[in-house]
Design a protein around this motif. Structure first.
Motif, PDB file in Angstrom:
ATOM      1  N   LYS A  70       0.830  -1.215   0.000  1.00  0.00           N
ATOM      2  CA  LYS A  70       0.000   0.000   0.000  1.00  0.00           C
ATOM      3  C   LYS A  70       0.859   1.259   0.000  1.00  0.00           C
ATOM      4  O   LYS A  70       0.616   2.197  -0.765  1.00  0.00           O
ATOM      5  CB  LYS A  70      -0.915   0.005   1.224  1.00  0.00           C
ATOM      6  N   ASN A  71       1.877   1.260   0.862  1.00  0.00           N
ATOM      7  CA  ASN A  71       2.750   2.436   0.974  1.00  0.00           C
ATOM      8  C   ASN A  71       3.500   2.711  -0.320  1.00  0.00           C
ATOM      9  O   ASN A  71       3.575   3.862  -0.779  1.00  0.00           O
ATOM     10  CB  ASN A  71       3.739   2.251   2.123  1.00  0.00           C
ATOM     11  N   GLU A  72       4.063   1.652  -0.895  1.00  0.00           N
ATOM     12  CA  GLU A  72       4.846   1.818  -2.113  1.00  0.00           C
ATOM     13  C   GLU A  72       3.970   2.161  -3.313  1.00  0.00           C
ATOM     14  O   GLU A  72       4.380   2.914  -4.201  1.00  0.00           O
ATOM     15  CB  GLU A  72       5.668   0.554  -2.403  1.00  0.00           C
ATOM     16  N   SER A  73       2.754   1.619  -3.328  1.00  0.00           N
ATOM     17  CA  SER A  73       1.838   1.889  -4.445  1.00  0.00           C
ATOM     18  C   SER A  73       1.310   3.319  -4.409  1.00  0.00           C
ATOM     19  O   SER A  73       0.946   3.879  -5.455  1.00  0.00           O
ATOM     20  CB  SER A  73       0.674   0.887  -4.419  1.00  0.00           C
ATOM     21  N   ARG A  74       1.272   3.924  -3.210  1.00  0.00           N
ATOM     22  CA  ARG A  74       0.879   5.337  -3.116  1.00  0.00           C
ATOM     23  C   ARG A  74       1.932   6.219  -3.780  1.00  0.00           C
ATOM     24  O   ARG A  74       1.613   7.236  -4.401  1.00  0.00           O
ATOM     25  CB  ARG A  74       0.718   5.741  -1.653  1.00  0.00           C
ATOM     26  N   LYS A  75       3.185   5.824  -3.631  1.00  0.00           N
ATOM     27  CA  LYS A  75       4.289   6.590  -4.223  1.00  0.00           C
ATOM     28  C   LYS A  75       4.373   6.375  -5.733  1.00  0.00           C
ATOM     29  O   LYS A  75       4.711   7.277  -6.488  1.00  0.00           O
ATOM     30  CB  LYS A  75       5.618   6.175  -3.591  1.00  0.00           C
ATOM     31  N   ASP A  76       4.081   5.137  -6.150  1.00  0.00           N
ATOM     32  CA  ASP A  76       4.189   4.779  -7.571  1.00  0.00           C
ATOM     33  C   ASP A  76       3.101   3.760  -7.878  1.00  0.00           C
ATOM     34  O   ASP A  76       3.164   2.618  -7.406  1.00  0.00           O
ATOM     35  CB  ASP A  76       5.576   4.190  -7.856  1.00  0.00           C
ATOM     36  N   SER A  77       2.099   4.150  -8.651  1.00  0.00           N
ATOM     37  CA  SER A  77       0.971   3.257  -8.944  1.00  0.00           C
ATOM     38  C   SER A  77       1.384   2.018  -9.733  1.00  0.00           C
ATOM     39  O   SER A  77       0.645   1.041  -9.800  1.00  0.00           O
ATOM     40  CB  SER A  77      -0.120   4.023  -9.696  1.00  0.00           C
ATOM     41  N   PHE A  78       2.576   2.078 -10.345  1.00  0.00           N
ATOM     42  CA  PHE A  78       3.072   0.914 -11.104  1.00  0.00           C
ATOM     43  C   PHE A  78       4.118   0.111 -10.321  1.00  0.00           C
ATOM     44  O   PHE A  78       4.847  -0.698 -10.891  1.00  0.00           O
ATOM     45  CB  PHE A  78       3.686   1.377 -12.434  1.00  0.00           C
ATOM     46  N   PHE A  79       4.179   0.350  -9.004  1.00  0.00           N
ATOM     47  CA  PHE A  79       5.210  -0.301  -8.187  1.00  0.00           C
ATOM     48  C   PHE A  79       5.163  -1.827  -8.290  1.00  0.00           C
ATOM     49  O   PHE A  79       6.195  -2.471  -8.500  1.00  0.00           O
ATOM     50  CB  PHE A  79       5.068   0.110  -6.720  1.00  0.00           C
ATOM     51  N   LYS A 119       3.844  -3.778 -10.608  1.00  0.00           N
ATOM     52  CA  LYS A 119       4.194  -4.231 -11.953  1.00  0.00           C
ATOM     53  C   LYS A 119       5.701  -4.154 -12.195  1.00  0.00           C
ATOM     54  O   LYS A 119       6.306  -5.068 -12.786  1.00  0.00           O
ATOM     55  CB  LYS A 119       3.448  -3.380 -12.988  1.00  0.00           C
TER      56      LYS A 119
END
Length: 344
Positions: free
Chosen positions: A229-238, A240
């Motif tokens: 969740k945290n990383e996907s907030r920073k980068d929506s393609f994290f 992938k």
């Protein structure tokens, strides 16, 4: 000369219909009919599983008898899974097994599903890198969709649970984490597939602190979820961009959790023989970790099953049936299946 008994084993504890025929620990046939329909629901639907077992069980039995090149009247006993598992599917298997034994006029043998996973190691030619079975006593590590346990095995039917999961099994943890990553059910094999080219040191996750030999995977699962969740907030393609590394890192930590507990069990018991079983023991990273243990120190003996004997199958029921038959441990047709785990 007394002939070796021929036993048919029937497994229906979850969504796979497994039927196998065994003679003197030698598998004559091992048929598994899978239920693919559960993928679209993200998990096993008990009612659907029961209905499909009802459809598949006669087909599987007929196919097993044909593949074994025997006739029905040559079967000496019928073994089946009594529990634990999903009660609906278990009732289908139990009802068929009881009727089949009555029709053939042969004894009935009930089998504990967890015990069967462990005793799979006594099937002839079942172990991956060894042509012999583990000697008693040994430590059985069962890792599957429903169970994560360390069991001290003193004899075929003398076992003691040393540690169990306090929440999710390792298989459940794999599947729930897989859903976070966008995989369909069953998710464990998908994590394994995408981990192959990943860097397993890229990401670190906290290991649960649980005293003794028990396991817990809920905290680990929550840690992974929060991380994603945290990383996907920073980068929506994290996900992938890092999918292979995430999968490889998850597998590494889970393997370490299992290995750490088994090492504690070895220190506690002084037993250096370890036998892995259950569907999750097919995972290549878990296998690699335990194989490395035995290669690094010759006093360790690690037994790992061929993949066809790791998942739910009729062969594991048939081997227990064969062992019980030779000890005259027969059962009544009045026995009732049970869904929750009982002590051995």
């Amino acid at each position: 000369m007394k002939k070796e008994p021929i036993i048919i084993g029937i497994e229906s504890s979850c969504d796979d219909t497994g039927v196998s025929i065994i003679k003197n620990r030698n598998i004559l046939s091992n048929i598994i009919l899978h239920q693919e329909i559960h993928k679209k629901y993200g998990g096993v639907v008990p009612e659907l599983a029961s209905r499909l077992h009802d459809v598949n069980i006669t087909k599987a039995v007929n196919k097993a008898i044909f593949s074994a090149k025997i006739r029905r009247h040559e079967i000496d006993a019928v073994a089946f899974t009594l529990g634990p598992g999903l009660i609906g599917p278990l009732l289908v298997g139990a009802s068929f097994a009881k009727s089949f034994s009555i029709g053939l006029g042969v004894p009935l043998l009930t089998v504990n599903h967890v015990q069967a996973h462990i005793l799979s190691h006594f099937i002839q030619d079942a172990n991956l890198n060894k042509d012999y079975c583990p000697k008693f006593p040994f430590l059985g590590l069962i890792v599957s969709g429903g169970h994560t346990q360390i069991i001290k095995v003193n004899d075929f039917f003398k076992m003691k649970i040393l540690g169990s999961t306090l929440d999710d099994s390792v298989g459940e943890a794999f599947d729930k984490i897989a859903r976070m990553l966008g995989f369909y059910y069953p998710g464990g094999p998908m994590i394994e597939y995408f981990s192959q080219n990943g860097n397993n040191k890229k990401f670190t996750f906290s290991k649960p602190t649980v005293s003794g030999l028990d396991f817990s995977f809920s905290g680990f699962k929550s840690d992974v979820l929060q991380f994603i969740k945290n990383e996907s907030r920073k980068d929506s393609f994290f996900i992938k961009k890092n999918l292979s590394d995430i999968c490889a890192s998850i597998q590494k930590i889970i393997s370490e959790i299992l290995l750490d507990k088994v090492k504690k069990a070895i220190l506690k018991t002084g037993i250096f023989r370890i036998a892995l079983s259950g569907g999750v023991s097919a995972n290549h990273e878990i296998r690699r970790a335990f194989m490395a243990l035995s290669k690094g120190n010759k006093k360790y003996e690690v037994f790992i099953l061929k993949k066809k004997y790791t998942t739910d199958n009729g062969a594991m029921i048939a081997i227990v049936g064969s062992l019980k038959y030779k000890r005259n441990l027969f059962d009544s047709v009045h026995v009732s299946p049970y869904s929750k785990f009982k002590t051995f």
